[in-house]
Structure formats: structure tokens, C-alpha cells
Motif scaffolding. Structure first.
Motif, mmCIF file in Angstrom:
data_model
loop_
_atom_site.group_PDB
_atom_site.id
_atom_site.type_symbol
_atom_site.label_atom_id
_atom_site.label_comp_id
_atom_site.label_asym_id
_atom_site.label_seq_id
_atom_site.Cartn_x
_atom_site.Cartn_y
_atom_site.Cartn_z
ATOM 1 N N GLY A 1 -0.055 5.960 8.393
ATOM 2 C CA GLY A 1 -0.983 6.793 7.650
ATOM 3 C C GLY A 1 -1.858 5.962 6.739
ATOM 4 N N LEU A 2 -2.562 6.656 5.864
ATOM 5 C CA LEU A 2 -3.457 6.034 4.886
ATOM 6 C C LEU A 2 -2.786 6.067 3.525
ATOM 7 N N VAL A 3 -2.721 4.914 2.875
ATOM 8 C CA VAL A 3 -2.074 4.829 1.571
ATOM 9 C C VAL A 3 -2.859 3.854 0.705
ATOM 10 N N GLN A 4 -2.813 4.065 -0.584
ATOM 11 C CA GLN A 4 -3.477 3.146 -1.505
ATOM 12 C C GLN A 4 -2.637 1.891 -1.710
ATOM 13 N N ALA A 5 -3.289 0.820 -2.068
ATOM 14 C CA ALA A 5 -2.581 -0.416 -2.367
ATOM 15 C C ALA A 5 -1.512 -0.165 -3.421
ATOM 16 N N GLY A 6 -0.341 -0.743 -3.193
ATOM 17 C CA GLY A 6 0.788 -0.528 -4.080
ATOM 18 C C GLY A 6 1.693 0.608 -3.659
ATOM 19 N N GLY A 7 1.244 1.386 -2.700
ATOM 20 C CA GLY A 7 2.021 2.517 -2.225
ATOM 21 C C GLY A 7 3.064 2.127 -1.197
#
Length: 117
Positions: A9-15
Motif C-alpha cells: 500500500g501507500l504509507v508515509q515515511a516513518g510508517g
């Protein structure tokens, strides 16, 4: 052995994300398992592998301390827990299985992981 990967999926950096790879057939229990990835324009690289018992994990240097591979033979599934994700982790991730002493001969269909900055 057939493999079905999921969890990308799509996740923000650090996730974080957890990938799963479900295998058909009891034979998977005696196979080593691994996760590989391929980013656009780059060659496929081995991310993490584990023996048929789920022991002795080996990791790509760039994911050490952030990713954890595990194999649950009761569920015929191998997992990749990915924490502290970075944009450079963006790739299609593939799971694979290997009979002892043989090449990685069984592959899942791939799951896209995108990490935004």
C-alpha cells in the motif's frame, strides 16, 4: 506450491506495513521462504530470508533493524513486518519459496509498496 502476497500500500515515511504471503500445500512447511523487491529501473534484490523452520533470518543491510521476517508453518504463511519505512523502500515486493538445496523456484505475484516523503 502457490504463493499469494498481500499487504502492500501507500504509507508515509516513518510508517509501517506488514506483508503476508499465504502458501498452498503442506509442502511449504519444509521450504525456506523469502521476500524480494524490485524498484523501477533497478534489479530485483533479496530483502529477507528465513529457513523452513522460521529460524536464522538474513536481511539486506539497508533494512536491518527495521524489517522482520517470520514464518508460521501452522498457517502456511510468511510475513514481512516493515517499520520506519523510507522512500527508498518503494518497490514491488515478492515472496518466494525454496526447497532445500534448490533455487528460489516459487514466486508470488508481487505487491506494491509506496513510501511517500
Amino acid at each position: 506450491v502457490q504463493l499469494q502476497a498481500s499487504g502492500g500500500g501507500l504509507v508515509q515515511a516513518g510508517g509501517s506495513l506488514r506483508l503476508s504471503c499465504a502458501a498452498s500445500g503442506r509442502a511449504f512447511r519444509s521450504y525456506s521462504a523469502g521476500w524480494f523487491r524490485q524498484a523501477p529501473g533497478k534489479e530485483r534484490e533479496e530483502v529477507a530470508t528465513v529457513t523452513w523452520t522460521g529460524s536464522n533470518p538474513v536481511y539486506l543491510d539497508s533494512v536491518k533493524g527495521r524489517f522482520t521476517i517470520s514464518k508460521d508453518n501452522t498457517k502456511n504463511t510468511v510475513y514481512l513486518q516493515m517499520n520506519s519505512l523510507k522512500p527508498e523502500d518503494t518497490a514491488v515486493y515478492y515472496c518466494a519459496a525454496q526447497r532445500v538445496g534448490q533455487v528460489w523456484g516459487y514466486w508470488g505475484q508481487g505487491t506494491q509498496v509506496t513510501v511517500s516523503s
